[in-house]
Design an enzyme around this catalytic site. Structure first.
Site, PDB file in Angstrom:
ATOM      1  N   ASP A   9      57.419 -16.697  24.345  1.00  0.00           N
ATOM      2  CA  ASP A   9      58.639 -17.512  24.299  1.00  0.00           C
ATOM      3  C   ASP A   9      58.323 -18.835  24.989  1.00  0.00           C
ATOM      4  OD1 ASP A   9      61.037 -18.790  24.770  1.00  0.00           O
ATOM      5  OD2 ASP A   9      62.055 -17.055  25.629  1.00  0.00           O
TER       6      ASP A   9
ATOM      7  N   LYS B 213      65.248 -28.634  23.056  1.00  0.00           N
ATOM      8  CA  LYS B 213      64.734 -28.744  24.420  1.00  0.00           C
ATOM      9  C   LYS B 213      63.592 -29.756  24.535  1.00  0.00           C
ATOM     10  CE  LYS B 213      66.034 -23.991  25.601  1.00  0.00           C
ATOM     11  NZ  LYS B 213      67.174 -24.246  26.481  1.00  0.00           N
TER      12      LYS B 213
ATOM     13  N   CYS C 178      71.513 -16.730  31.328  1.00  0.00           N
ATOM     14  CA  CYS C 178      71.062 -15.762  30.320  1.00  0.00           C
ATOM     15  C   CYS C 178      69.861 -14.967  30.806  1.00  0.00           C
ATOM     16  CB  CYS C 178      70.743 -16.453  28.991  1.00  0.00           C
ATOM     17  SG  CYS C 178      72.177 -17.171  28.179  1.00  0.00           S
TER      18      CYS C 178
ATOM     19  N   HIS D 157      64.551 -14.248  29.235  1.00  0.00           N
ATOM     20  CA  HIS D 157      65.853 -14.683  28.733  1.00  0.00           C
ATOM     21  C   HIS D 157      66.419 -13.560  27.871  1.00  0.00           C
ATOM     22  CE1 HIS D 157      68.699 -17.054  26.268  1.00  0.00           C
ATOM     23  NE2 HIS D 157      68.625 -18.002  27.195  1.00  0.00           N
TER      24      HIS D 157
ATOM     25  N   GLN E 177      60.973 -22.913  27.279  1.00  0.00           N
ATOM     26  CA  GLN E 177      60.981 -23.715  28.500  1.00  0.00           C
ATOM     27  C   GLN E 177      59.642 -24.383  28.767  1.00  0.00           C
ATOM     28  OE1 GLN E 177      63.648 -24.442  30.321  1.00  0.00           O
ATOM     29  NE2 GLN E 177      64.924 -23.209  28.969  1.00  0.00           N
TER      30      GLN E 177
END
Length: 404
Positions: free
Chosen positions: A198, A224, A362, A121, A201
């Protein structure tokens, strides 16, 4: 596997109509919907204990502080951190990555290297570009293949004694690929590099165990995982957080202040300058409780069933191509239809009540890799159904008919 009717009853927004059609919400990779328990907790905070934290001797301030720190402990246990001092409240994944990249740049010099992957991202690209510009270090890219898997043989060639940081996504937001982060972490540590994961997600679908992973940093966003927007978590090993300089200066992050010199507060407050999103931090703990109440094993199995069903049904549409076909992936399907622009498809299916995301998500380098302007992305959550996927299929077929 799940009592889907009971779960959907927890999300009133799913019962509304959009453009006269029942809402089908398939933009979960962008943000998750919020259960009633989260909405209620926000109201209760402001109606009962609203006060600034850590600074007041009065009762409301103490109650708010206790609730905020209890949420920190919930998150510590959720990710299996050694200490609640390793849990930093942030404004989201982007904030957490910038915090680490900004501080880490002070350790870098010319000749040092930072590794990121080709599927990152923008939030895990741009901050490291900043760090390289400030320090003279170089940014290296772990390539991926057509299926959307990282090419580990190339990673093995790239990692070396000059590598100081490896920053990779746990799960790709654009492709759904689940990356082999344990292998990457172990190999990075062999050359003395730190690792940031990261998890934006990943955390909606799986429960990370930061000690088992042995990552140095793990970041994710509250919105999220059914929590409020403007909330997030940075996990960092205590030794690393002690090394990093503060990201922002102001109240709360100080121990002493004179005009000659300032000393900093102990962890975690060293990185939490100013009045935080108190309600958001408290309520994030409620969101995590809600998801754990359902069970991440059940969530993973249910969403895998949705992914398999949606993949099969979409591929029955002539001219449709899915981007991201890795064996290990989560409930994200990015696709295009030959000759049609993804934006046009997204506009038409929205008129039919179906919310999908279109564009580069993104992740512009991914789209450049495939030579496309973007994709249509349908991302499923545990409150979605196969019946909703059927509605998506009919909407996509209608869009194809109208645009062809």
């Amino acid at each position: 596997m799940l009592d889907i009717n009971a779960i959907r009853a927890d999300f009133p927004i799913l019962n509304q109509k959009v453009n006269g059609k029942p809402l089908v919400y398939f933009d979960n990779a962008a943000t998750a919907q919020k259960p009633k328990v989260v909405e209620k907790a926000i109201i209760e905070y402001y109606e009962t204990i609203n006060a600034n934290i850590h600074r007041g001797v009065h009762t409301l301030s103490q109650l708010a502080t206790d609730a905020y720190e209890e949420s920190r402990k919930k998150i510590q246990h959720h990710v299996n951190a050694k200490s609640d001092k390793e849990i930093i409240f942030t404004a989201g994944t982007t904030f957490g990555i910038n915090l680490v990249a900004n501080g880490f740049s002070s350790f870098l010099k010319k000749g040092d290297e930072i590794l990121i992957s080709a599927m990152e991202h923008h939030s895990n690209i741009v901050p490291w570009q900043f760090a390289c510009e400030r320090s003279g270090a170089s940014l290296k890219i772990i390539p991926m293949n057509e299926e959307g898997d990282l090419i580990l043989e190339e990673f093995d060639k790239l990692i070396n004694s000059n590598t100081k940081m490896v920053a990779v996504t746990h799960i790709s937001n654009a492709l759904g690929t689940v990356n082999p982060i344990k292998y990457i972490i172990d190999e990075a540590h062999k050359v003395g590099a730190a690792v940031l994961i990261d998890g934006a997600q990943a955390t909606p679908h799986i429960k990370p165990d930061v000690q088992a992973l042995d990552c140095d940093f793990y970041v994710f966003s509250g919105h999220k995982i059914c929590g409020p927007t403007g909330t997030g978590i940075l996990y960092g090993k205590e030794a690393w957080l002690d090394k990093l300089p503060p990201y922002q200066g102001g109240g709360e992050m100080i121990k002493t202040v004179t005009f000659e010199k300032t000393t900093y507060a102990c962890l975690p407050h060293k990185f939490e300058a100013g009045t935080p999103n108190i309600a958001g931090g408290i309520v994030l703990g409620y969101a995590i409780d809600y998801l754990n109440g359902i069970g991440f094993d059940k969530i993973k199995a249910y969403e895998k069933d949705l992914l398999d069903y949606g993949t099969k049904k979409l591929l029955e549409i002539e001219g449709l191509k899915i981007y991201g076909t890795a064996k290990e992936k989560t409930s994200v399907i990015s696709f295009n239809i030959q000759g049609l622009h993804p934006y046009d498809i997204g506009v038409i299916v929205d008129k039919l009540g179906v919310a999908v995301r279109t564009g580069h998500h993104c992740t512009q380098p991914i789209m450049d890799f495939y030579g496309i302007p973007g994709t249509v992305r349908a991302s499923f959550s545990f409150y979605n159904t196969k019946e909703e996927i059927d509605i998506l299929i009919e909407a996509v077929k209608k869009a194809k008919q109208m645009l062809s």
